[in-house]
Design a protein around this motif. Structure first.
Motif, PDB file in Angstrom:
ATOM      1  N   LYS A 157       0.851  -1.183   0.000  1.00 27.74           N
ATOM      2  CA  LYS A 157       0.000   0.000   0.000  1.00 27.74           C
ATOM      3  C   LYS A 157       0.889   1.237   0.000  1.00 27.74           C
ATOM      4  O   LYS A 157       1.843   1.328   0.775  1.00 27.74           O
ATOM      5  N   ILE A 158       0.567   2.190  -0.870  1.00 32.34           N
ATOM      6  CA  ILE A 158       1.324   3.427  -0.953  1.00 32.34           C
ATOM      7  C   ILE A 158       0.346   4.593  -0.868  1.00 32.34           C
ATOM      8  O   ILE A 158      -0.629   4.656  -1.619  1.00 32.34           O
ATOM      9  N   GLU A 159       0.626   5.475   0.061  1.00 30.16           N
ATOM     10  CA  GLU A 159      -0.167   6.701   0.209  1.00 30.16           C
ATOM     11  C   GLU A 159       0.724   7.885  -0.112  1.00 30.16           C
ATOM     12  O   GLU A 159       1.811   8.026   0.449  1.00 30.16           O
ATOM     13  N   SER A 160       0.277   8.733  -1.013  1.00 35.75           N
ATOM     14  CA  SER A 160       1.056   9.895  -1.421  1.00 35.75           C
ATOM     15  C   SER A 160       0.675  11.108  -0.590  1.00 35.75           C
ATOM     16  O   SER A 160      -0.502  11.480  -0.514  1.00 35.75           O
ATOM     17  N   LEU A 161       1.672  11.728   0.030  1.00 34.66           N
ATOM     18  CA  LEU A 161       1.446  12.929   0.829  1.00 34.66           C
ATOM     19  C   LEU A 161       1.921  14.181   0.107  1.00 34.66           C
ATOM     20  O   LEU A 161       1.832  15.286   0.642  1.00 34.66           O
ATOM     21  N   ALA A 162       2.434  14.017  -1.110  1.00 34.95           N
ATOM     22  CA  ALA A 162       2.917  15.149  -1.902  1.00 34.95           C
ATOM     23  C   ALA A 162       2.721  14.806  -3.378  1.00 34.95           C
ATOM     24  O   ALA A 162       2.382  13.677  -3.729  1.00 34.95           O
ATOM     25  N   GLU A 163       2.951  15.747  -4.228  1.00 39.26           N
ATOM     26  CA  GLU A 163       2.729  15.559  -5.660  1.00 39.26           C
ATOM     27  C   GLU A 163       4.019  15.089  -6.323  1.00 39.26           C
ATOM     28  O   GLU A 163       4.592  15.753  -7.175  1.00 39.26           O
ATOM     29  N   GLU A 164       4.499  13.909  -5.920  1.00 35.52           N
ATOM     30  CA  GLU A 164       5.749  13.368  -6.449  1.00 35.52           C
ATOM     31  C   GLU A 164       5.480  12.125  -7.286  1.00 35.52           C
ATOM     32  O   GLU A 164       4.530  11.378  -7.017  1.00 35.52           O
ATOM     33  N   PRO A 165       6.320  11.872  -8.318  1.00 31.65           N
ATOM     34  CA  PRO A 165       6.140  10.654  -9.116  1.00 31.65           C
ATOM     35  C   PRO A 165       6.349   9.410  -8.275  1.00 31.65           C
ATOM     36  O   PRO A 165       7.186   9.382  -7.374  1.00 31.65           O
ATOM     37  N   CYS A 166       5.573   8.377  -8.577  1.00 34.42           N
ATOM     38  CA  CYS A 166       5.590   7.157  -7.773  1.00 34.42           C
ATOM     39  C   CYS A 166       6.035   5.976  -8.631  1.00 34.42           C
ATOM     40  O   CYS A 166       5.328   5.554  -9.550  1.00 34.42           O
ATOM     41  N   ILE A 167       7.218   5.468  -8.328  1.00 33.96           N
ATOM     42  CA  ILE A 167       7.747   4.265  -8.977  1.00 33.96           C
ATOM     43  C   ILE A 167       8.064   3.260  -7.879  1.00 33.96           C
ATOM     44  O   ILE A 167       8.725   3.588  -6.893  1.00 33.96           O
ATOM     45  N   VAL A 168       7.594   2.035  -8.056  1.00 32.62           N
ATOM     46  CA  VAL A 168       7.744   0.994  -7.044  1.00 32.62           C
ATOM     47  C   VAL A 168       8.465  -0.200  -7.648  1.00 32.62           C
ATOM     48  O   VAL A 168       8.185  -0.598  -8.782  1.00 32.62           O
ATOM     49  N   LYS A 169       9.388  -0.754  -6.875  1.00 28.20           N
ATOM     50  CA  LYS A 169      10.068  -1.983  -7.263  1.00 28.20           C
ATOM     51  C   LYS A 169       9.770  -3.043  -6.215  1.00 28.20           C
ATOM     52  O   LYS A 169      10.073  -2.863  -5.043  1.00 28.20           O
ATOM     53  N   ALA A 170       9.149  -4.150  -6.652  1.00 25.03           N
ATOM     54  CA  ALA A 170       8.782  -5.222  -5.719  1.00 25.03           C
ATOM     55  C   ALA A 170       8.784  -6.555  -6.453  1.00 25.03           C
ATOM     56  O   ALA A 170       8.569  -6.609  -7.669  1.00 25.03           O
ATOM     57  N   ASP A 171       8.982  -7.627  -5.710  1.00 25.54           N
ATOM     58  CA  ASP A 171       9.086  -8.962  -6.314  1.00 25.54           C
ATOM     59  C   ASP A 171       7.743  -9.687  -6.259  1.00 25.54           C
ATOM     60  O   ASP A 171       7.619 -10.773  -5.684  1.00 25.54           O
ATOM     61  N   PHE A 172       6.722  -9.104  -6.875  1.00 21.66           N
ATOM     62  CA  PHE A 172       5.428  -9.779  -6.932  1.00 21.66           C
ATOM     63  C   PHE A 172       5.542 -11.053  -7.768  1.00 21.66           C
ATOM     64  O   PHE A 172       6.331 -11.137  -8.716  1.00 21.66           O
ATOM     65  N   ASN A 173       4.721 -12.022  -7.437  1.00 19.09           N
ATOM     66  CA  ASN A 173       4.708 -13.296  -8.162  1.00 19.09           C
ATOM     67  C   ASN A 173       3.435 -13.363  -8.997  1.00 19.09           C
ATOM     68  O   ASN A 173       2.404 -13.843  -8.556  1.00 19.09           O
ATOM     69  N   GLY A 174       3.502 -12.850 -10.213  1.00 18.77           N
ATOM     70  CA  GLY A 174       2.336 -12.874 -11.078  1.00 18.77           C
ATOM     71  C   GLY A 174       1.914 -11.494 -11.528  1.00 18.77           C
ATOM     72  O   GLY A 174       2.585 -10.492 -11.270  1.00 18.77           O
ATOM     73  N   GLU A 175       0.800 -11.440 -12.229  1.00 21.34           N
ATOM     74  CA  GLU A 175       0.286 -10.184 -12.759  1.00 21.34           C
ATOM     75  C   GLU A 175      -0.087  -9.239 -11.617  1.00 21.34           C
ATOM     76  O   GLU A 175      -0.688  -9.647 -10.628  1.00 21.34           O
ATOM     77  N   ILE A 176       0.262  -7.986 -11.774  1.00 20.02           N
ATOM     78  CA  ILE A 176       0.041  -6.999 -10.717  1.00 20.02           C
ATOM     79  C   ILE A 176      -1.287  -6.302 -10.922  1.00 20.02           C
ATOM     80  O   ILE A 176      -1.608  -5.836 -12.029  1.00 20.02           O
ATOM     81  N   ASN A 177      -2.046  -6.219  -9.866  1.00 23.30           N
ATOM     82  CA  ASN A 177      -3.325  -5.518  -9.870  1.00 23.30           C
ATOM     83  C   ASN A 177      -3.256  -4.337  -8.917  1.00 23.30           C
ATOM     84  O   ASN A 177      -2.411  -4.295  -8.015  1.00 23.30           O
ATOM     85  N   ALA A 178      -4.154  -3.399  -9.104  1.00 19.25           N
ATOM     86  CA  ALA A 178      -4.223  -2.218  -8.250  1.00 19.25           C
ATOM     87  C   ALA A 178      -5.628  -2.068  -7.700  1.00 19.25           C
ATOM     88  O   ALA A 178      -6.614  -2.259  -8.417  1.00 19.25           O
ATOM     89  N   ALA A 179      -5.722  -1.721  -6.435  1.00 16.89           N
ATOM     90  CA  ALA A 179      -7.009  -1.474  -5.791  1.00 16.89           C
ATOM     91  C   ALA A 179      -6.973  -0.105  -5.145  1.00 16.89           C
ATOM     92  O   ALA A 179      -5.990   0.264  -4.500  1.00 16.89           O
TER      93      ALA A 179
END
Length: 763
Positions: A688-710
């Motif tokens: 989960k990522i919550e943005s507290l400022a207007e900055e670009p958001c790039i995430v690197k993580a080792d998910f196993n499979g197709e990534i979904n967003a909620a």
């Protein structure tokens, strides 16, 4: 412009690519929310310090503090010995030496008599959740129970003691001689001890007064008077129960300490005891819940949370900067002050990732409060600097030849990290930028020169603890050069973000564009400086700051990664003089590469150092008590769990193979993001990522499979390769990323692999 005609096969390939992009980039709206299932009292219980037998020395003692006042205690002979300390109690004699004139002063101790419990044994527990120590001392027929806390808000220590009915509590005060703690400096005319403390009574409160006269005899002529006051009151509640309220106050200039101390004790005594304790606990409960971290290694998880406790015990937003002792001063310390070539910076390193920027603000607030002294240190005229060590008022001129010119800049980098993790532009504009600019000008005045090669170079300057006989201060010293280069970039970024249009920034850009490259050796990597290789072991890694903590060189660039490997390998080959924090730096640099096993092993190597290990209470001694290394250990653990640089948030970047499960909530990442994540079965389950400022958001993580967003809307996810995803996250929004089917987005503690409550004294 002409285009080649596409074949049918090429059309089909393009169509499949576009379909793939659409499927991975546009995510359906969902009302999913993160759930916190942390039972904080139960969770911290497994991380408490536990004494199965009484501690018998400082390195084993239990400790409490409230950011300015504290006590550490252990058993001596037939009593519990409570060392009482106050972090801003510094001498004010003429001179600038931290050993003879502006040193942290001892004060005294209380003792709780245990004589009536003949042949007794004792146990204690530091309850982290409530920030209080409870214990008992007993034999087969009688016992004494006690609790100790340093009130989170009021500058008062509370001792609750229950003695066998019919007996009287023996609680007594033992004043120290107020003099320098440096034995080699005692006996000199300028270090004469102040007059012996004397005890008075005022409004039913006992007060031990240490007066500091203005007199040539004490080398205080022309300096004014001061006063040190310890006040206490014993309240008998009946049935063998006693409450003891204690405070310690210091006033300079002036003699108001006594009056303030008595008023604080009176006010605490008058407050209903349950209310007094409840307000203390409420503060700590709110503090802990600002972030959460759980890992399956109980020894390290407990170590981490004890450091979180230690941080808030040692400072607060409106309380003094942390020196080398914190609130747990030892009267014979060799380090009675603040050190700036590494110690302060490591001390504050875990605050901001842990979402404790408020408490960590004491660093910038204290520097800003005494900025006139920082300016005087640099010769005035809007320049700022500081020497290697100093008193609480930050008075210590920085030499302008062959010196660690960048020490202040190194500390300002801590504040820059605070800014980047909060994106607090008021902090940047009103305090941080002016100090960075002033330090940059000090560099330019005394250390920067333009040579015939048309590059800007640094004149000879010192690398912390490396420069010595046979190894003179080199030009283009990488320690000071890396700090200077970071400041140039920070000034340019601040000028752009704040729309300052500072005319000085044009020169800054010119200097940066023409700054000499870091001195390097083809076979060994980064050198100490021009014509000076890293050739003997010492405990600092100052010549590698462009790698860590500045992240100027990273593994994101393969060529830079090769240089990091080369430089780190060479530094590690000279490990004979390493101390605890040396191995922690190695851990953080290994974490950059994703080598979790190595990072963990280096953290453990720090804790188990053959000469300077972490003590049973997690405090640390290196010649004398120093506070920075255990706190830096917390940062090394953070670097394994979450890191952020090069505009990328890295989730579980260096988790060891046997940490299959881990979880954290509301840690901070660069760009003012609050990040939470869960790992199970060796893979990241959700983020989960919550943005507290207007900055670009790039995430690197080792998910196993197709990534979904909620989240509350459809989010666009753009794959960038190397497990990186860019998210069109806006200020005030939050998103949950997950792989596979929708999961239960719950954060909770993970099961531990080893035994709980590692720290403390065991039988």
């Amino acid at each position: 412009m002409r285009f080649k005609q596409m074949t049918i096969k090429q059309h089909l390939v393009l169509l499949l690519i576009l379909i793939g992009i659409f499927n991975t980039s546009c995510q359906k709206k969902s009302g999913a929310e993160l759930k916190s299932a942390v039972d904080w009292s139960d969770f911290l219980l497994r991380n408490d310090l536990v004494w199965e037998k009484m501690p018998v020395k400082w390195t084993e003692g239990a400790f409490v503090g409230n950011g300015i006042l504290g006590t550490i205690f252990w058993k001596e002979a037939n009593s519990l010995f409570f060392e009482i300390s106050r972090t801003d109690a510094y001498d004010h004699r003429n001179g600038t030496s931290i050993y003879t004139s502006r040193y942290r002063m001892p004060n005294g101790n209380f003792s709780l008599g245990l004589e009536s419990i003949e042949g007794g044994q004792g146990t204690m527990r530091l309850n982290l959740w409530n920030a209080e120590v409870s214990g008992q001392f007993s034999n087969e027929t009688k016992k004494i129970d006690f609790k100790v806390l340093a009130h989170a808000i009021d500058e008062v220590l509370l001792f609750e003691v229950n003695v066998p009915e019919g007996e009287t509590m023996n609680f007594s005060w033992h004043p120290d001689t107020i003099q320098t703690s440096r034995f080699s400096e005692r006996g000199k005319k300028e270090t004469a001890p102040y007059p012996a403390q004397h005890i008075e009574e005022m409004k039913g409160v006992n007060v031990s007064l240490a007066d500091m006269p203005e007199d040539e005899m004490y080398n205080t002529h022309g300096r004014g008077v001061g006063q040190f006051a310890t006040a206490w009151k014993i309240v008998e509640k009946g049935n063998g129960k006693y409450l003891v309220y204690v405070t310690e106050q210091y006033s300079y200039p002036g003699t108001t300490a006594k009056k303030i101390a008595v008023e604080l004790v009176e006010r605490a005594v008058q407050e209903e005891i349950n209310s007094f304790v409840a307000s203390h606990r409420d503060w700590w409960h709110q503090y802990y819940q600002k972030s959460f971290l759980s890992i399956p290694n109980s020894r390290l998880e407990s170590f981490y949370w004890i450091q979180m406790y230690k941080m808030a015990s040692a400072t607060r937003e409106d309380r003094p900067i942390i020196d080398l002792a914190g609130p747990w001063y030892m009267r014979d310390t060799k380090w009675p002050g603040i050190w700036w070539n590494l110690n302060t910076q490591l001390t504050y390193s875990p605050f901001f990732v842990a979402n404790h920027a408020t408490e960590g603000s004491s660093l910038i607030n204290w520097m800003w409060k005494y900025r006139e002294n920082l300016e005087a240190n640099a010769g005035g005229n809007g320049r700022y600097a500081i020497g290697r060590s100093c008193p609480i008022t930050l008075e210590r001129p920085c030499p302008t030849k062959d010196y660690e010119v960048g020490d202040l800049g190194y500390a300002l980098y801590n504040v820059w990290e605070q800014y980047r993790l909060t994106m607090d532009e008021d902090l940047l504009r009103d305090k941080l930028y002016p100090l960075i600019k002033g330090h940059y000008l000090f560099y330019m005045d005394h250390y920067v020169e333009k040579r015939k090669d048309n590059n800007y170079h640094l004149k000879p300057s010192g690398s912390p603890e490396y420069t010595r006989d046979g190894y003179p201060a080199p030009a283009d010293c990488n320690y000071n050069l890396a700090i200077f280069k970071w400041m140039l970039r920070a000034m340019i970024e601040a000028d752009q973000r704040l729309h300052l249009k500072d005319p000085e920034v044009e020169q800054v850009k010119n200097v940066l564009a023409n700054l000499v490259p870091y001195p390097m050796d083809e076979a060994e990597g980064f050198m100490v400086g021009e014509n000076q290789k890293f050739a003997y072991s010492h405990r600092h890694w100052s010549h590698l700051f462009m790698i860590y903590p500045f992240y100027e060189y990273t593994y994101d660039d393969p060529e830079q990664g090769a240089i990091i490997d080369q430089s780190l390998s060479h530094w590690l080959s000279y490990s004979e003089a390493y101390r605890g924090y040396s191995w922690l730096a190695a851990a953080s640099m290994k974490a950059m590469k994703g080598e979790g096993n190595a990072a963990r092993d280096f953290v453990l190597k720090s804790l188990d150092h053959e000469r300077f290990p972490a003590q049973p209470n997690t405090l640390y001694i290196e010649g004398a008590p120093v506070i920075e290394t255990p706190l830096y250990g917390a940062r090394a653990i953070q670097d394994m769990i979450l890191s952020s640089y090069n505009n990328t948030i890295r989730i579980f970047p260096a988790v060891p193979d046997n940490w299959k499960d881990a979880a954290f909530e509301n840690l901070r990442a660069d760009g003012a993001f609050l990040v939470s994540a869960k790992r199970a079965g060796g893979k990241t389950q959700f983020v989960k990522i919550e943005s507290l400022a207007e900055e670009p958001c790039i995430v690197k993580a080792d998910f196993n499979g197709e990534i979904n967003a909620a989240g509350s809307r459809e989010f666009k996810l753009t794959p960038l390769g190397d497990n990186k995803i860019q998210i069109d996250l806006k200020k005030g929004e939050s998103v949950i990323l997950y792989a596979g089917d929708k999961l239960d987005f719950t954060i909770s503690k993970v099961d531990i692999l080893d035994t709980a409550n590692y720290w403390g004294v065991k039988k």
